[in-house]
Motif scaffolding. Structure first.
Motif, PDB file in Angstrom:
ATOM      1  N   TYR A   1      -5.044   5.511  -3.972  1.00 54.89           N
ATOM      2  CA  TYR A   1      -6.393   5.023  -3.711  1.00 54.89           C
ATOM      3  C   TYR A   1      -6.709   4.853  -2.224  1.00 54.89           C
ATOM      4  N   CYS A   2      -5.684   4.910  -1.390  1.00 52.97           N
ATOM      5  CA  CYS A   2      -5.853   4.409  -0.015  1.00 52.97           C
ATOM      6  C   CYS A   2      -6.118   5.516   0.991  1.00 52.97           C
TER       7      CYS A   2
ATOM      8  N   GLN B   1      -2.842  -6.627  10.165  1.00 49.49           N
ATOM      9  CA  GLN B   1      -2.804  -5.802   8.964  1.00 49.49           C
ATOM     10  C   GLN B   1      -2.608  -4.352   9.345  1.00 49.49           C
TER      11      GLN B   1
ATOM     12  N   ARG C   1      -0.853  -7.739  -1.776  1.00 49.24           N
ATOM     13  CA  ARG C   1      -1.447  -7.677  -3.114  1.00 49.24           C
ATOM     14  C   ARG C   1      -0.468  -6.995  -4.072  1.00 49.24           C
TER      15      ARG C   1
ATOM     16  N   GLU D   1      -1.531  -5.545  -6.700  1.00 51.68           N
ATOM     17  CA  GLU D   1      -2.392  -4.397  -7.073  1.00 51.68           C
ATOM     18  C   GLU D   1      -2.595  -4.231  -8.577  1.00 51.68           C
TER      19      GLU D   1
ATOM     20  N   MET E   1      -7.261  -4.999  -6.625  1.00 54.06           N
ATOM     21  CA  MET E   1      -8.577  -4.378  -6.487  1.00 54.06           C
ATOM     22  C   MET E   1      -9.248  -4.475  -7.853  1.00 54.06           C
TER      23      MET E   1
ATOM     24  N   PRO F   1     -13.379  -5.210  -4.567  1.00 53.04           N
ATOM     25  CA  PRO F   1     -13.649  -4.070  -5.442  1.00 53.04           C
ATOM     26  C   PRO F   1     -12.931  -2.822  -4.940  1.00 53.04           C
ATOM     27  N   PHE F   2     -12.518  -1.967  -5.856  1.00 54.38           N
ATOM     28  CA  PHE F   2     -12.060  -0.631  -5.473  1.00 54.38           C
ATOM     29  C   PHE F   2     -13.255   0.144  -4.928  1.00 54.38           C
ATOM     30  N   VAL F   3     -13.044   0.804  -3.797  1.00 53.96           N
ATOM     31  CA  VAL F   3     -14.093   1.653  -3.217  1.00 53.96           C
ATOM     32  C   VAL F   3     -13.453   3.013  -2.948  1.00 53.96           C
TER      33      VAL F   3
ATOM     34  N   LEU G   1      -9.617   2.489   4.893  1.00 58.47           N
ATOM     35  CA  LEU G   1      -8.962   2.417   3.586  1.00 58.47           C
ATOM     36  C   LEU G   1      -9.887   2.990   2.517  1.00 58.47           C
ATOM     37  N   TYR G   2     -11.207   2.852   2.740  1.00 60.66           N
ATOM     38  CA  TYR G   2     -12.192   3.322   1.759  1.00 60.66           C
ATOM     39  C   TYR G   2     -13.462   3.701   2.503  1.00 60.66           C
TER      40      TYR G   2
END
Ligand code: 5AD
Length: 350
Positions: free
Chosen positions: A68-69, A106, A160, A162, A201, A231-233, A307-308
């Motif tokens: 996802y990243c 981060q 996280r 995840e 997420m 949220p997942f983006v 990341l998104y």
């Protein structure tokens, strides 16, 4: 449904069908009530102050390949960077001048041989800023590295989990990664005396409400000091780039549920939420979040920490936007609390 929320507020716990009912509920009045109860509980502990953490995006280099990243290692479209020690210290200096007393480093998971440099970097921040909290969000490392970072002065760690469902976790991550190792890392961090944050997420591909209930129950048992939910983006250069965006509504419900479960937890209103909803930051706070993380990274690298898609890199999300942030918080009756905001520190009407 309202009784369920009252029980959650009183007992800080529901059984799995109760959590699921809150996630599923399509009665707007009930959802509003959930947010109100959460906000009341948050206000009892923290007053109207919202903690700020200065985010320094240390690197977009990553040895990992999470599907996802946007900074996964197989994304060749990313221009990679690692901030220098000087750049990090400059970001902290700028942040300190603005009033920040927590710095969050981060980044992607650097090659293992960078551990000595990370440890030195943390020691340097600790040396120059003895009154500040240092939070790390740098992924999975061997126990010795976490121990050395802690000894060098790190106070908090965000990792996280995840997804607490092993099958779901495996669909989101490459074969070399495992839920077991992630949970092992979280256990080590706790043992080593970090204040630990974990989370998920919302709306990640293949995630069901039952998965989220499993996540809630894991977090309930783990008792983290911080809970990170966004949220997942989708990010267009990743294998999941065409999947649907996560829901702001569900994200906010989770802020409320966790606030009722953990009245004194530190729960950020995340950048991802603010990315998918124009007023995401205040929505998150009104649902029970009590932390925001403005970006202190050098402007030149911000565009590369993607990341998104659609992540705000403008001043509104940056430290220069502090006055703007205060104004935004004032519209909902809140203000910045510049304290370190350690877990369990009871701050009333600050
Ligand atoms: N959408 C939303 N959040 C993401 N993260 C990584 N990729 C994405 C994405 N596409 C989150 C992960 C990670 C945190 C640093 O960023 O949950 O833990």
């Amino acid at each position: 449904m309202r009784e369920l929320i009252d029980i959650l507020r009183e007992q800080r716990h529901l059984d799995s069908s109760g959590y699921k009912a809150l996630l599923e509920c399509d009665d707007e009045g009930v959802v509003t009530y959930l947010h109100e109860q959460a906000r009341e509980v948050g206000d009892e502990v923290f007053g109207k102050g919202i903690f700020v953490r200065g985010l320094v995006e240390l690197t977009n280099v990553c040895r990992n390949d999470c599907l996802y990243c946007g900074i996964r290692k197989s994304n060749t479209a990313v221009e990679r960077y690692v901030l220098t020690t000087e750049q990090v210290l400059q970001s902290c200096q700028q942040g300190y001048g603005l009033g920040f007393r927590t710095f969050v480093l981060q980044g992607g998971e650097l090659p293992r041989d960078k551990a000595p440099w990370l440890i030195e970097l943390v020691a340097a921040i600790r040396h120059y800023y003895p009154d500040c909290a240092i939070t790390l969000s740098l992924g999975e490392w061997p126990r010795e590295v976490y121990a050395a970072l802690r000894k060098a002065g790190a106070d908090r760690y965000l990792l996280r989990h995840e997804s607490h469902n092993a099958e779901h976790y495996a669909r989101l991550h490459p074969a070399e990664m495992s839920l077991d190792n992630r949970l092992q890392c979280l256990a080590w961090l706790k043992e080593l005396g970090y204040q630990v944050g974990t989370g998920i997420m919302v709306g990640s591909p293949w995630q069901s409400l039952n998965h989220i209930v499993e996540d809630i129950e894991f977090i309930e048992g783990f008792k983290p000091e911080m809970i990170g939910i966004g949220p997942f983006v989708p990010q267009h250069d990743t294998p999941l780039g065409k999947c649907a965006t996560g829901s702001a509504d569900l994200t906010c419900r989770l802020y409320s549920i966790f606030r009722l479960m953990f009245p004194s937890a530190l729960i950020p209103s995340t950048t991802a939420l603010n990315t998918i909803a124009a007023d995401g930051r205040t929505m998150g706070i009104m649902a029970g979040a009590n932390v925001v993380m403005p970006n202190l990274s050098p402007t030149a690298v911000r565009a590369n920490y993607t990341l998104y898609d659609g992540k705000a890199i403008s001043n509104a999300e940056a430290a220069e936007g502090i006055a703007q942030l205060n104004k935004q918080l004032a519209t909902i009756g809140y203000h910045i609390n510049w304290g370190r905001g350690d877990f369990n520190q009871r701050i009333i009407n600050s």
